[in-house]
Scaffold this motif. Structure first.
Motif, PDB file in Angstrom:
ATOM      1  N   PRO A 254       0.810  -1.224   0.000  1.00  9.90           N
ATOM      2  CA  PRO A 254       0.000   0.000   0.000  1.00  9.90           C
ATOM      3  C   PRO A 254       0.841   1.271   0.000  1.00  9.90           C
ATOM      4  CG  PRO A 254      -0.121  -1.098   2.139  1.00  9.90           C
ATOM      5  CD  PRO A 254       0.570  -2.038   1.216  1.00  9.90           C
ATOM      6  N   GLN A 258       0.562   4.183  -2.829  1.00 10.55           N
ATOM      7  CA  GLN A 258       0.280   5.579  -2.484  1.00 10.55           C
ATOM      8  C   GLN A 258       1.317   6.505  -3.105  1.00 10.55           C
ATOM      9  OE1 GLN A 258      -2.243   7.052  -1.162  1.00 10.55           O
ATOM     10  NE2 GLN A 258      -3.407   5.281  -0.465  1.00 10.55           N
ATOM     11  N   ILE A 320      -4.197  -5.869  -1.023  1.00  6.33           N
ATOM     12  CA  ILE A 320      -3.347  -4.692  -0.788  1.00  6.33           C
ATOM     13  C   ILE A 320      -3.152  -4.580   0.710  1.00  6.33           C
ATOM     14  CG2 ILE A 320      -3.082  -2.205  -1.085  1.00  6.33           C
ATOM     15  CD1 ILE A 320      -5.030  -2.384  -3.427  1.00  6.33           C
TER      16      ILE A 320
END
Length: 335
Positions: A254, A258, A320
């Motif tokens: 994750p 991002q 995720i």
């Protein structure tokens, strides 16, 4: 003074082909366009083959809501790029394209000439130096449809399949994630294309003229990639296909995702969209998704996005940070 033909209906098939053929050609053709069939050398003794189709109003619009008009050059480039990407994902190098073109009679001759120019320009610019348009077919229909079949040479290498990923492998990508989806969102939006800034236009160009990293496929094959595929329908959907073929699961990082989405945050804010959805579910960047043994040094251009795990029936194939993703990716027949 004779009138210069403006639409393809004003030309016979032979004359239209005479406008196209000089814009094509290239090395390694034993028999090129103009005969009943092309003849292409196959030094490796094996041929990698793929085929893809672009359909007006399904894969591109001739005119977008913001006013951008798709050129023949755009469609020719995109046709070449998406086919080259499939060959790249096998670790092979493209040797020929055969193109079938369906056109309405009112199609401008200049648009068709631009398509031929776009095909040739993409082959040169993307680095497919041994590939040429070897021929194809021309017909009349109600909308523009472009189908191309591509052949490739493995150069003695073992083809890299989707089915070789192993638990413990590093999952890595090469190329953009989400940029083509951002470009599509800009083209589909009500924003006036003429007023888009340079970066916004560059993202729209990624959608119209994708640039697959063609050097990366053979490099990954040489580096011992266990599995590899083209990312054409979104990271999550294509990772799921790799999982299904290999009998594994993958967990995407994750924090890395991002970071990927942060580069698109300003554009997403303008359109009131979560940029992570572009990274996870946006397709047509035509980068590569590959699995490598954890001790391998990743080839240049690849970056880690996750880990390959054993198949566990109680969880989804793609997670995720251990959670199911919210984006599914592109499906031609989904509602």
């Amino acid at each position: 003074m004779a009138k210069h033909p403006q639409q393809v209906a004003e030309l016979g098939e032979g004359e239209l082909l005479s406008r196209i053929f000089p814009r094509l050609g290239g090395p390694r053709m034993l028999v090129g366009p103009g005969d009943d069939a092309a003849v292409v050398g196959a030094p490796d003794g094996r041929i990698a083959v793929s085929i893809d189709t672009l359909v007006q109003d399904q894969d591109f619009r001739l005119e977008w809501p913001g006013g951008y008009r798709t050129t023949g050059f755009d469609v020719g480039w995109k046709c070449a790029a998406q086919n080259l990407s499939d060959i790249n994902a096998m670790g092979a190098e493209a040797t020929s394209l055969v193109v079938s073109l369906t056109l309405p009679g009112q199609t401008p001759v200049s648009w068709v000439e631009g398509l031929a120019d776009g095909l040739s320009a993409a082959l040169r610019a993307l680095g497919a130096v041994d590939c040429a348009v070897a021929g194809g077919d021309l017909g009349r229909g109600g909308q523009v449809v472009v189908t191309a079949a591509v052949t490739g040479d493995l150069r003695g290498r073992t083809p890299v399949l989707r089915s070789g990923a192993r638990p413990g492998d590093v999952l890595a990508v090469c190329g953009a994630l989400g940029e083509a989806a951002a470009g599509l969102a800009l083209l589909e939006s009500s924003l006036d294309y003429a007023e888009l800034d340079g970066r916004q236009r560059a993202l729209a160009a990624v959608q119209s003229r994708p640039c697959p990293p063609l050097a990366a496929g053979p490099a990954a094959a040489k580096a011992g990639a266990h599995a590899m595929m083209d990312i054409s329908d979104g990271l999550v959907r294509d990772a799921g296909r790799l999982c299904a073929a290999s009998g594994v699961c993958v967990d995407l990082d994750p924090d890395v995702l991002q970071q990927e989405s942060a580069t698109l945050a300003d554009i997403a804010a303008k359109l009131d969209v979560d940029p992570l959805q572009w990274v996870l579910g946006g397709g047509e960047d035509h980068g590569l998704l590959a699995a490598f043994a954890p001790e391998r040094v990743l080839p240049r251009g690849f970056r880690r996005v996750g880990t390959v795990l054993p198949r566990l029936e109680e969880q989804g194939m793609v997670t995720i940070g251990g959670e199911l993703p919210s984006a599914a990716g592109w499906d031609h027949f989904a509602g």
